[in-house]
Design a protein around this motif. Structure first.
Motif, PDB file in Angstrom:
ATOM      1  N   MET B   1      24.755 -44.076   4.089  1.00 51.92           N
ATOM      2  CA  MET B   1      23.565 -43.244   4.361  1.00 51.92           C
ATOM      3  C   MET B   1      23.707 -41.898   3.638  1.00 51.92           C
ATOM      4  N   THR B   2      22.631 -41.471   2.971  1.00 46.94           N
ATOM      5  CA  THR B   2      22.648 -40.121   2.416  1.00 46.94           C
ATOM      6  C   THR B   2      21.794 -39.219   3.307  1.00 46.94           C
ATOM      7  N   TYR B   3      22.160 -37.987   3.318  1.00 47.74           N
ATOM      8  CA  TYR B   3      21.473 -37.021   4.164  1.00 47.74           C
ATOM      9  C   TYR B   3      20.984 -35.865   3.301  1.00 47.74           C
ATOM     10  N   SER B   4      19.956 -35.200   3.777  1.00 48.43           N
ATOM     11  CA  SER B   4      19.484 -34.011   3.064  1.00 48.43           C
ATOM     12  C   SER B   4      19.020 -32.990   4.093  1.00 48.43           C
ATOM     13  N   VAL B   5      18.768 -31.777   3.619  1.00 44.78           N
ATOM     14  CA  VAL B   5      18.319 -30.736   4.553  1.00 44.78           C
ATOM     15  C   VAL B   5      16.954 -30.214   4.126  1.00 44.78           C
ATOM     16  N   VAL B   6      16.224 -29.725   5.109  1.00 49.56           N
ATOM     17  CA  VAL B   6      14.913 -29.116   4.875  1.00 49.56           C
ATOM     18  C   VAL B   6      14.966 -27.708   5.455  1.00 49.56           C
ATOM     19  N   LYS B   7      14.640 -26.733   4.612  1.00 44.90           N
ATOM     20  CA  LYS B   7      14.664 -25.339   5.073  1.00 44.90           C
ATOM     21  C   LYS B   7      13.408 -25.018   5.865  1.00 44.90           C
ATOM     22  N   ARG B   8      13.591 -24.232   6.906  1.00 46.30           N
ATOM     23  CA  ARG B   8      12.473 -23.684   7.671  1.00 46.30           C
ATOM     24  C   ARG B   8      12.752 -22.199   7.878  1.00 46.30           C
ATOM     25  N   GLY B   9      11.698 -21.419   7.977  1.00 51.28           N
ATOM     26  CA  GLY B   9      11.869 -19.975   8.177  1.00 51.28           C
ATOM     27  C   GLY B   9      12.453 -19.309   6.942  1.00 51.28           C
ATOM     28  N   SER B  10      12.853 -18.067   7.088  1.00 51.52           N
ATOM     29  CA  SER B  10      13.347 -17.282   5.961  1.00 51.52           C
ATOM     30  C   SER B  10      14.814 -16.922   6.169  1.00 51.52           C
ATOM     31  N   GLU B  11      15.591 -17.080   5.121  1.00 54.28           N
ATOM     32  CA  GLU B  11      16.998 -16.685   5.180  1.00 54.28           C
ATOM     33  C   GLU B  11      17.095 -15.213   5.570  1.00 54.28           C
ATOM     34  N   ASN B  12      18.186 -14.874   6.230  1.00 56.18           N
ATOM     35  CA  ASN B  12      18.422 -13.505   6.717  1.00 56.18           C
ATOM     36  C   ASN B  12      17.458 -13.086   7.824  1.00 56.18           C
ATOM     37  N   THR B  13      16.840 -14.063   8.474  1.00 52.46           N
ATOM     38  CA  THR B  13      16.092 -13.786   9.706  1.00 52.46           C
ATOM     39  C   THR B  13      16.563 -14.780  10.766  1.00 52.46           C
ATOM     40  N   ALA B  14      16.224 -14.463  12.011  1.00 53.34           N
ATOM     41  CA  ALA B  14      16.618 -15.343  13.121  1.00 53.34           C
ATOM     42  C   ALA B  14      15.823 -16.647  13.118  1.00 53.34           C
ATOM     43  N   ASP B  15      14.765 -16.712  12.319  1.00 59.39           N
ATOM     44  CA  ASP B  15      13.937 -17.924  12.240  1.00 59.39           C
ATOM     45  C   ASP B  15      14.507 -18.985  11.296  1.00 59.39           C
ATOM     46  N   TYR B  16      15.462 -18.606  10.496  1.00 55.81           N
ATOM     47  CA  TYR B  16      15.979 -19.525   9.472  1.00 55.81           C
ATOM     48  C   TYR B  16      16.597 -20.777  10.112  1.00 55.81           C
ATOM     49  N   ARG B  17      16.206 -21.947   9.624  1.00 57.20           N
ATOM     50  CA  ARG B  17      16.760 -23.209  10.114  1.00 57.20           C
ATOM     51  C   ARG B  17      16.966 -24.164   8.953  1.00 57.20           C
ATOM     52  N   LEU B  18      18.001 -24.967   9.029  1.00 57.99           N
ATOM     53  CA  LEU B  18      18.152 -26.121   8.140  1.00 57.99           C
ATOM     54  C   LEU B  18      18.122 -27.366   9.004  1.00 57.99           C
ATOM     55  N   PHE B  19      17.027 -28.117   8.906  1.00 55.18           N
ATOM     56  CA  PHE B  19      16.943 -29.400   9.603  1.00 55.18           C
ATOM     57  C   PHE B  19      17.502 -30.497   8.701  1.00 55.18           C
ATOM     58  N   PHE B  20      17.922 -31.577   9.329  1.00 54.27           N
ATOM     59  CA  PHE B  20      18.525 -32.685   8.581  1.00 54.27           C
ATOM     60  C   PHE B  20      17.589 -33.887   8.536  1.00 54.27           C
ATOM     61  N   LYS B  21      17.633 -34.570   7.391  1.00 54.12           N
ATOM     62  CA  LYS B  21      16.889 -35.816   7.249  1.00 54.12           C
ATOM     63  C   LYS B  21      17.854 -36.925   6.855  1.00 54.12           C
ATOM     64  N   ASN B  22      17.579 -38.117   7.325  1.00 51.54           N
ATOM     65  CA  ASN B  22      18.358 -39.260   6.837  1.00 51.54           C
ATOM     66  C   ASN B  22      17.674 -39.852   5.596  1.00 51.54           C
ATOM     67  N   GLY B  23      18.255 -40.905   5.073  1.00 52.83           N
ATOM     68  CA  GLY B  23      17.740 -41.512   3.850  1.00 52.83           C
ATOM     69  C   GLY B  23      16.324 -42.052   3.981  1.00 52.83           C
ATOM     70  N   ASN B  24      15.863 -42.272   5.217  1.00 51.00           N
ATOM     71  CA  ASN B  24      14.495 -42.747   5.440  1.00 51.00           C
ATOM     72  C   ASN B  24      13.507 -41.596   5.637  1.00 51.00           C
ATOM     73  N   GLY B  25      13.999 -40.374   5.477  1.00 49.51           N
ATOM     74  CA  GLY B  25      13.109 -39.225   5.612  1.00 49.51           C
ATOM     75  C   GLY B  25      12.847 -38.812   7.055  1.00 49.51           C
ATOM     76  N   GLU B  26      13.585 -39.401   7.982  1.00 46.18           N
ATOM     77  CA  GLU B  26      13.405 -39.029   9.391  1.00 46.18           C
ATOM     78  C   GLU B  26      14.249 -37.808   9.735  1.00 46.18           C
ATOM     79  N   ILE B  27      13.673 -36.929  10.556  1.00 49.17           N
ATOM     80  CA  ILE B  27      14.450 -35.780  11.037  1.00 49.17           C
ATOM     81  C   ILE B  27      15.510 -36.302  12.015  1.00 49.17           C
ATOM     82  N   ILE B  28      16.748 -35.910  11.749  1.00 49.04           N
ATOM     83  CA  ILE B  28      17.842 -36.345  12.624  1.00 49.04           C
ATOM     84  C   ILE B  28      18.649 -35.136  13.071  1.00 49.04           C
TER      85      ILE B  28
END
Lengths: 298, 298
Positions: B1-28
């Motif tokens: 399985m390969t994984y990737s990340v999706v950025k949310r919010g802005s770096e250097n703020t408390a809103d910054y998030r990196l969510f993970f996706k699996n190879g099927n594009g599902e948030i995990i």
């Protein structure tokens, strides 16, 4: 006098230049036109930052070009980057040069038994702040190492920004050991091993690898300043290659490409982490042959 | 399985998030949905990079939020950065966590006499390449340190990316010492002193500060994996705070602010270099009271 820099060309290309301006907006040479000693301040020296702490681009004052801008060193046409060597990231200090100094390549230094490296004296500024490329700092001299780099004498002058919060407590090597314990040994280790990841041997030092005191460092600076003065007063052809053939720096400046956005970092600038195989060789050399000298006596 | 990340919010703020996706594009969830061991590969583990080498942002898998995205740790509402401490720049390795592990805060570890820190097990990946934030590496386990961080057991598992050019030569601590000499001692020194520039004391270790071998590290991982399995099988209220209250990660993802350009680095993230005064205190402590233990016996 305050100084500033003007970018020309694009970073990560051979065209990249940082030209210097004085407070009147005139293009000046950082080597020839910035005084070694800060006028009116006792024992305070100007130091030109070429390589800010934690960076790898091997930037230096070009001694050959009119105006002596900072540019990236090349070897066989390839931009040079210093590889990271554990546990360091790029350069350990703000690294740069003392204006109006010159390590004479025709003079065998009786202390190191090696000729000078044909460049201004190098400095390692150990203050807390990460300086910017081309920044001119006012520094206090604290000590020196006598590095022998590929057979040439290459003094490394240890100094601190007089604006650093710790500067008032630092006057000589003992103070550095007391207030910034570890930095002197790390400096020595850094210079000893920084070319090893390029497949080169460990560098040697004169004086049994010992760090040298402030007074000694000041005498090295005085000597290099005298060599510099002799160099520029010599109106033979040789001088032409030190950027003094024309004092019309503005037209040299105007002939360079205008500032552009940075190019992509070349592969050579990315593969910065150690090829451990080389590190292994170096450690063999250091441990078996030479580390006995390198370790401080206590 | 390969994984990737999706950025949310802005770096250097408390809103910054990196969510993970699996190879099927599902948030995990990087904690719950990535297997600890790589299926079909013996002794190969997944490791989630939270803090790439040479960076200072204290990023971690959020154990409390649905989807367990990576976010920057805060203290009293202020984003946390690890200060540089000589001679290091940020983190010395690619630093991260092992999925499906948990350091149990209710269990006193008989080996360290301290409770777990309520987080997944931490890893230090020592390969050459600088990984990216949120990258999922396949690693070999090489050893461990038993750090006691402010009274809590905080195991640090040493590992190497199986794709690293040196990985084939590395099976246990001795190999690390042989092929990457200095990294184990630097790792220990790093953890000992990394909070000193925040005015905190030197960290302690169990086992006389000794690095522990691969087999030992594997037993620590097995135990933390068992604690994790017990944790998530426990359907009491407490579990709700580990991001398992809802498996609808996509709606959690969609409720976060969309990716924006990075905010300016806060002052706290800039003043990264040592306040030497604190370093001085630490060195006093280390040298006088405790460094005897820290130095390796040879």
């Amino acid at each position: 006098m305050t100084y500033s820099v003007v970018k020309r060309g694009s970073e990560n290309t051979a065209d990249y230049r940082l030209f210097f301006k004085n407070g009147n907006g005139e293009i000046i040479s950082p080597w020839h036109d910035i005084p070694l000693r800060v006028p009116g301040k006792n024992n305070t020296f100007n130091a030109v930052v070429e390589i800010p702490r934690f960076t790898n681009h091997k930037m230096e004052i070009s001694t050959k070009d009119p105006g002596n801008p900072i540019k990236q060193d090349t070897k066989n046409g390839i931009l040079r980057f210093v590889k990271n060597h554990l546990p360091y990231h790029g350069y350990l200090w703000n690294y740069g040069a003392l204006p109006q100094t010159w390590e004479n390549p025709t003079h065998v230094d009786s202390r190191t038994n090696a000729k000078g490296d044909n460049d201004p004296l190098d400095i390692c500024e150990i203050g807390q702040r990460i300086a910017s490329r081309g920044e001119v700092l006012q520094v206090k001299i604290l000590g020196a190492f006598a590095l022998i780099d590929e057979g040439e004498t290459d003094w490394k002058i240890i100094c601190v920004n007089t604006a650093d919060p710790m500067a008032a407590r630092l006057d000589d090597l003992e103070d550095v050991e007391k207030y910034m314990p570890g930095i002197v040994e790390a400096t020595r280790d850094w210079f000893a091993t920084y070319k090893v990841n390029d497949g080169k041997p460990v560098n040697q030092f004169a004086f049994g690898c010992k760090p040298l005191h402030r007074e000694f460092a000041l005498s090295v600076i005085d000597e290099a300043h005298a060599f510099y003065k002799k160099l520029i007063s010599d109106r033979s052809n040789k001088v032409l290659s030190y950027g003094l053939n024309s004092r019309d720096y503005r037209s040299a400046f105007e002939q360079t490409p205008p500032s552009g956005s940075p190019a992509a970092l070349p592969e050579d600038g990315k593969s910065l982490f150690p090829i451990y195989f080389y590190k292994l060789i170096s450690i063999y050399l250091v441990d078996k042959i030479w580390f006995g000298h390198l370790r401080p006596p206590h």
